[in-house]
Motif scaffolding. Structure first.
Motif, PDB file in Angstrom:
ATOM      1  N   GLY A 171       0.806  -1.227   0.000  1.00  0.00           N
ATOM      2  CA  GLY A 171       0.000   0.000   0.000  1.00  0.00           C
ATOM      3  C   GLY A 171       0.833   1.268   0.000  1.00  0.00           C
ATOM      4  O   GLY A 171       0.305   2.362   0.178  1.00  0.00           O
ATOM      5  N   LYS A 182       2.565   2.449  -2.623  1.00  0.00           N
ATOM      6  CA  LYS A 182       2.661   3.144  -3.916  1.00  0.00           C
ATOM      7  C   LYS A 182       1.682   4.305  -4.035  1.00  0.00           C
ATOM      8  O   LYS A 182       2.041   5.376  -4.524  1.00  0.00           O
ATOM      9  CB  LYS A 182       2.470   2.152  -5.058  1.00  0.00           C
ATOM     10  N   ALA A 183       0.454   4.088  -3.579  1.00  0.00           N
ATOM     11  CA  ALA A 183      -0.550   5.161  -3.685  1.00  0.00           C
ATOM     12  C   ALA A 183      -0.211   6.320  -2.742  1.00  0.00           C
ATOM     13  O   ALA A 183      -0.786   7.393  -2.848  1.00  0.00           O
ATOM     14  CB  ALA A 183      -1.942   4.615  -3.394  1.00  0.00           C
ATOM     15  N   ARG A 185      -4.399   2.973  -6.561  1.00  0.00           N
ATOM     16  CA  ARG A 185      -3.859   1.684  -6.144  1.00  0.00           C
ATOM     17  C   ARG A 185      -3.466   0.874  -7.386  1.00  0.00           C
ATOM     18  O   ARG A 185      -4.273   0.733  -8.314  1.00  0.00           O
ATOM     19  CB  ARG A 185      -4.912   0.913  -5.340  1.00  0.00           C
ATOM     20  N   ALA A 209      -2.668  -2.339  -7.617  1.00  0.00           N
ATOM     21  CA  ALA A 209      -3.000  -3.767  -7.584  1.00  0.00           C
ATOM     22  C   ALA A 209      -4.082  -3.971  -6.526  1.00  0.00           C
ATOM     23  O   ALA A 209      -4.355  -3.068  -5.737  1.00  0.00           O
ATOM     24  CB  ALA A 209      -1.752  -4.584  -7.238  1.00  0.00           C
ATOM     25  N   CYS A 224      -5.238  -6.244  -3.179  1.00  0.00           N
ATOM     26  CA  CYS A 224      -4.636  -7.023  -2.100  1.00  0.00           C
ATOM     27  C   CYS A 224      -5.766  -7.685  -1.332  1.00  0.00           C
ATOM     28  O   CYS A 224      -6.634  -6.998  -0.788  1.00  0.00           O
ATOM     29  CB  CYS A 224      -3.803  -6.123  -1.196  1.00  0.00           C
TER      30      CYS A 224
END
Ligand code: 6JR
Length: 136
Positions: A90, A92-93, A100, A102, A104
Motif C-alpha cells: 500500500g 505506492k498510492a 492503487r 493492484a 490485495c
C-alpha cells in the motif's frame, strides 16, 4: 487486558522485524509504534482494490495477502505474488501513484494488519529509500 505501554513495546518489537523499517532511528520507530492502528480482514476480503484512491499503508502482522493485477489480454486480474507476516503493502498510492496499482486480498483464515495513515506515513516513513525505490 494489555496496557498502552505493553502494546507499544510489542509494536516496536514487530516494527524491528520488518526489514524495511529496521534502520529507522529509535525516536521515529517509537512514534510509528504510537500511531499504528490494528485492522482485521476476513478471508476473501479486499484490503485494497486496484484503481481506487487510498490513504493507508499496511504491515502484515498475521496471515497472508494475495496481490492481483489487471493484465492486458486476460479477463481476470492475475495473481502476482503472496505477502506474509512482516511484509508491507500500500506504499505506492502514498508515494506519487494516485491510484492503487493492484488488489490485495486477505487469504484464509484472515489477516491482521497494522496500518499507518497518509499523514503519519509522510512524516515518519515516506522518505525511506528502500521503500521509495521498491522495484517489483
Ligand atoms: N506491482 C499494492 C505488491 C506489487 C507489484 C507492480 C506496477 C505499477 P498500492 O500492491 O501499493 O496498492 O504495495 O498501489 O498503494 O508487483 N504490490 N506487488 N504493486 N505495482 C501496492 C504495493 C503492492 C496496491 C505491488 C505493484 C506494480 C507495475 C507497473 C505500475 C506499473
Amino acid at each position: 487486558m494489555k496496557t498502552g505501554l505493553q502494546r507499544r513495546e510489542e509494536n516496536i518489537r514487530f516494527l524491528k522485524s520488518v526489514s524495511m523499517l529496521r534502520d529507522l532511528p529509535s525516536d521515529k520507530l517509537a512514534k510509528v509504534a504510537d500511531v499504528l492502528e490494528i485492522d482485521f480482514f476476513h478471508e476473501g476480503e479486499f484490503i485494497i482494490r486496484e484503481g481506487c484512491t487510498g490513504d493507508t499503508f499496511f504491515l502484515i502482522n498475521k496471515g497472508e495477502v494475495k496481490v492481483t493485477q489487471t493484465v492486458v489480454g486476460h479477463n481476470e486480474p492475475q495473481e502476482i505474488r503472496k505477502l506474509k507476516r512482516g511484509d508491507i503493502f500500500g506504499e505506492k498510492a502514498l508515494l506519487g501513484e494516485d491510484r492503487r496499482t493492484a488488489s490485495c486480498i486477505a487469504q484464509p483464515p484472515g489477516v491482521e494488519c497494522l496500518t499507518i495513515d497518509r499523514e503519519s506515513f509522510n512524516q515518519l516513513i515516506g522518505d525511506i529509500n528502500e521503500l521509495r525505490n521498491k522495484d517489483y
